[in-house]
Design an enzyme around this catalytic site. Structure first.
Site, PDB file in Angstrom:
ATOM      1  N   HIS A   1     -15.727  -1.120 -50.196  1.00 15.30           N
ATOM      2  CA  HIS A   1     -15.438  -1.631 -51.603  1.00 15.30           C
ATOM      3  C   HIS A   1     -16.582  -2.821 -51.760  1.00 15.30           C
ATOM      4  O   HIS A   1     -17.082  -3.428 -50.713  1.00 15.30           O
ATOM      5  CB  HIS A   1     -14.244  -2.595 -51.366  1.00 15.30           C
ATOM      6  CG  HIS A   1     -13.174  -1.817 -51.032  1.00 15.30           C
ATOM      7  ND1 HIS A   1     -12.585  -1.661 -49.651  1.00 15.30           N
ATOM      8  CD2 HIS A   1     -11.870  -1.734 -51.530  1.00 15.30           C
ATOM      9  CE1 HIS A   1     -11.610  -0.927 -49.420  1.00 15.30           C
ATOM     10  NE2 HIS A   1     -11.171  -1.042 -50.741  1.00 15.30           N
TER      11      HIS A   1
ATOM     12  N   ASP B   1     -16.446  -5.978 -49.815  1.00 12.58           N
ATOM     13  CA  ASP B   1     -16.669  -5.735 -48.238  1.00 12.58           C
ATOM     14  C   ASP B   1     -18.014  -6.113 -47.988  1.00 12.58           C
ATOM     15  O   ASP B   1     -18.358  -6.471 -46.728  1.00 12.58           O
ATOM     16  CB  ASP B   1     -16.470  -4.249 -47.812  1.00 12.58           C
ATOM     17  CG  ASP B   1     -14.948  -3.858 -48.019  1.00 12.58           C
ATOM     18  OD1 ASP B   1     -14.031  -4.648 -48.297  1.00 12.58           O
ATOM     19  OD2 ASP B   1     -14.979  -2.682 -48.224  1.00 12.58           O
TER      20      ASP B   1
ATOM     21  N   GLU C   1      -4.459  10.125 -48.378  1.00 15.14           N
ATOM     22  CA  GLU C   1      -4.584   9.026 -47.019  1.00 15.14           C
ATOM     23  C   GLU C   1      -3.105   9.440 -46.595  1.00 15.14           C
ATOM     24  O   GLU C   1      -1.946   9.410 -46.897  1.00 15.14           O
ATOM     25  CB  GLU C   1      -4.476   7.627 -47.382  1.00 15.14           C
ATOM     26  CG  GLU C   1      -4.077   6.834 -46.317  1.00 15.14           C
ATOM     27  CD  GLU C   1      -4.705   5.197 -46.512  1.00 15.14           C
ATOM     28  OE1 GLU C   1      -5.613   5.012 -47.194  1.00 15.14           O
ATOM     29  OE2 GLU C   1      -4.074   4.382 -45.908  1.00 15.14           O
TER      30      GLU C   1
ATOM     31  N   HIS D   1      -0.470   6.772 -46.718  1.00 15.55           N
ATOM     32  CA  HIS D   1       0.072   6.846 -47.984  1.00 15.55           C
ATOM     33  C   HIS D   1       1.306   7.762 -48.148  1.00 15.55           C
ATOM     34  O   HIS D   1       2.256   7.913 -49.061  1.00 15.55           O
ATOM     35  CB  HIS D   1      -1.096   6.928 -49.076  1.00 15.55           C
ATOM     36  CG  HIS D   1      -1.782   5.750 -49.043  1.00 15.55           C
ATOM     37  ND1 HIS D   1      -2.814   5.384 -49.912  1.00 15.55           N
ATOM     38  CD2 HIS D   1      -2.001   4.567 -48.246  1.00 15.55           C
ATOM     39  CE1 HIS D   1      -3.556   4.463 -49.652  1.00 15.55           C
ATOM     40  NE2 HIS D   1      -2.916   3.819 -48.520  1.00 15.55           N
TER      41      HIS D   1
ATOM     42  N   ASP E   1       1.934   0.388 -44.679  1.00 15.31           N
ATOM     43  CA  ASP E   1       0.585   0.747 -44.473  1.00 15.31           C
ATOM     44  C   ASP E   1       0.031   0.411 -43.343  1.00 15.31           C
ATOM     45  O   ASP E   1      -0.861  -0.739 -43.577  1.00 15.31           O
ATOM     46  CB  ASP E   1       0.021   0.738 -45.733  1.00 15.31           C
ATOM     47  CG  ASP E   1      -1.317   1.615 -46.078  1.00 15.31           C
ATOM     48  OD1 ASP E   1      -1.483   2.676 -45.221  1.00 15.31           O
ATOM     49  OD2 ASP E   1      -2.188   1.395 -46.830  1.00 15.31           O
TER      50      ASP E   1
ATOM     51  N   ASP F   1      -1.961   1.731 -41.306  1.00 20.77           N
ATOM     52  CA  ASP F   1      -3.501   2.118 -41.048  1.00 20.77           C
ATOM     53  C   ASP F   1      -4.190   2.272 -39.602  1.00 20.77           C
ATOM     54  O   ASP F   1      -4.938   1.607 -39.369  1.00 20.77           O
ATOM     55  CB  ASP F   1      -4.313   1.010 -41.869  1.00 20.77           C
ATOM     56  CG  ASP F   1      -4.284   1.287 -43.364  1.00 20.77           C
ATOM     57  OD1 ASP F   1      -3.999   2.291 -43.972  1.00 20.77           O
ATOM     58  OD2 ASP F   1      -4.874   0.383 -43.944  1.00 20.77           O
TER      59      ASP F   1
ATOM     60  N   ASP G   1      -9.965   5.366 -42.808  1.00 21.59           N
ATOM     61  CA  ASP G   1      -9.138   4.046 -43.388  1.00 21.59           C
ATOM     62  C   ASP G   1      -8.326   3.487 -42.251  1.00 21.59           C
ATOM     63  O   ASP G   1      -7.056   3.662 -42.672  1.00 21.59           O
ATOM     64  CB  ASP G   1      -8.790   4.495 -44.540  1.00 21.59           C
ATOM     65  CG  ASP G   1      -8.490   3.004 -45.403  1.00 21.59           C
ATOM     66  OD1 ASP G   1      -8.210   2.084 -44.852  1.00 21.59           O
ATOM     67  OD2 ASP G   1      -7.783   3.202 -46.629  1.00 21.59           O
TER      68      ASP G   1
END
Ligand code: XLS
Ligand code: NI
Ligand code: NI
Length: 441
Positions: free
Chosen positions: A99, A102, A266, A269, A305, A307, A337
């Protein structure tokens, strides 16, 4: 300066290796189903989880003290770039993703943020010249800063819409500059908490307008990346507009955007939406919309989430099954991710996590290809639907019948016979394939 001194290049050593710093299944040049593993898997490191995150959660401060933390501001951003490219090199990973927020700190205003980004992007571009690692995708973080509290393109505040548009414009320029293969739109706060104060129609129309502007601008500047929408049902908002692939697909069709986008799916998700990972992949695949994957996994006992790095081999096998059937991911890839757990706070954990994730999808690829070669699921499915290959079934699929004709046929039926679905047999066979693959058979 070196950040990962004690770690050298990670190589493939095979399933029996006990070296924690070696791949057991990921052998980049090994050919599986006509493509090398490297071509099929197209792994990417997520910049935010690996170089920006510190392990903080809503209940406690960061646990991860990284060597680049001794700097601050732009110096820290530069140190992260150095560390990132050393990490990419040692891991032998072909891609990374980020992003805007980031890679460079936000400035006091948008202009300053742009300047910070320009400086870091130039540095990244320079590092990319001597690196094998390319940019899989970049995206705009239009959700962290308090200005996005009511959303970005779906905000009730037109100034926020404009600000978000400016960040995406910049993101597209950065993507072009760094040769990104894709550009991602994850909904961030594009959703709502309650309908009591929400104009859903206006928000959705604005989202549609926003995407059209992005498509137009990319075309104008000659940025030919594949655009991807990343569905997520909830978190941070109660209801996210890009709920799942089916909802996102309907949205794209409603707004005439379906030819410009695919999906970035994802795993975590998918499960948040009440689907399996493979459900989302299949839905996208059969609609020609499978673009890329955020490779992680959730915790079935937690409803958010989490991750986690993907290590569930059953899931990676079924995911790779869809990806092989899709003919690969094209310009997409498998982006981790995923974040190391809060308790895995040492630098070396970043390597262990990526190695585990890369090996898990490589193993999944091998097993899935064998299942396909031996037509294990194809035969089951072909047999299960055989009633549509002749007689009345063939008439139905060829569109040669109607309710009247079907009624006539049904009235003439003496007995309806179903066949067993043989689910347990299929599952037993998959287990057999999983274990045989690990034994190197
Ligand atoms: C958050 C998303 C995010 C996207 C990129 O849940 O997964 O990290 O991948 O904005
Ligand atoms: Ni994601
Ligand atoms: Ni996520």
């Amino acid at each position: 300066m070196s950040y990962f001194n004690n770690i050298s290049k990670i190589n493939y050593e095979g399933a029996t290796s006990s070296n924690p710093y070696a791949f057991k299944f990921y052998n980049p040049e090994e050919v599986i189903g006509g493509k090398t593993m490297k071509e099929y898997l197209r792994y990417a490191v997520a910049y935010w989880h690996t170089f920006t995150a510190d392990g903080s959660d809503p209940f406690g401060a960061g646990t991860m003290i990284r060597p680049w933390d001794k700097f601050s501001g732009m110096d820290m951003a530069k140190a992260r770039v150095e560390a990132a490219f050393e990490f990419f090199e040692k891991l032998g990973v072909p891609f990374f993703c980020f992003h805007d927020a980031d890679i460079a700190p936000e400035g006091c205003n948008l202009r300053e943020t742009y300047n910070n980004l320009d400086e870091i992007v130039a540095m990244i571009k320079d590092y990319m010249k001597d690196s094998q690692t390319k940019l899989l995708w970049n995206t705009a973080n239009n959700f962290t800063n308090p200005r996005f509290t009511h959303g970005a393109a779906s905000s009730n505040n037109a100034d926020v819409f404009a600000y978000s548009a400016a960040k995406v414009k910049k993101g597209l320029e950065i993507g072009k500059e760094l040769g990104a293969e894709n550009y991602v739109f994850w909904g961030g706060r594009e959703g709502y908490e309650t309908l009591l104060n929400t104009d859903m129609k206006l928000e959705l129309d604005n989202l549609g307008r926003f995407f059209h502007m992005a498509v137009d601008y990319a075309k104008e500047i000659g940025f030919d990346a594949q655009f991807l929408i990343e569905p997520k049902p909830k978190e941070p908002t109660t209801h996210q507009y890009d709920f799942d692939v089916a909802t996102g697909h309907a949205f794209l069709q409603n707004y005439g955007l379906q030819d410009h986008f695919k999906f970035n799916i994802e795993a975590n998700h998918a499960t948040l939406a009440g689907h399996t990972f493979e459900h989302e992949l299949r839905y996208a695949r059969i609609n020609g919309m499978l673009g890329s994957v955020d490779a992680n996994q959730g915790d079935p006992l937690l409803g958010w989430d989490t991750d986690e790095f993907p290590t569930d081999l059953y899931s990676t096998t079924l995911a790779m099954y869809e990806i092989i059937k899709n003919g690969g991911l094209g310009r997409g890839g498998l982006n981790f991710d995923a974040k190391v757990r809060r308790g895995s706070f040492e630098l070396e954990d970043l390597f262990h996590a990526h190695i585990a994730g890369m090996d898990s999808f490589a193993a999944g690829l091998k097993v899935a290809q064998k299942l396909i070669d031996d037509r294990i699921l194809d035969d089951v499915i072909e047999n299960r639907y055989s009633s549509y290959t002749e007689g009345i079934g063939l008439e139905i699929v060829e569109g040669n019948t109607d309710l009247r004709k079907l009624e006539e046929y049904a009235l003439g039926l003496k007995e309806i016979k179903n066949q067993s679905g043989r689910l347990e047999k299929v599952k037993g066979t998959i287990n057999q394939y999983l274990l045989r693959a690990y034994a190197g058979e």
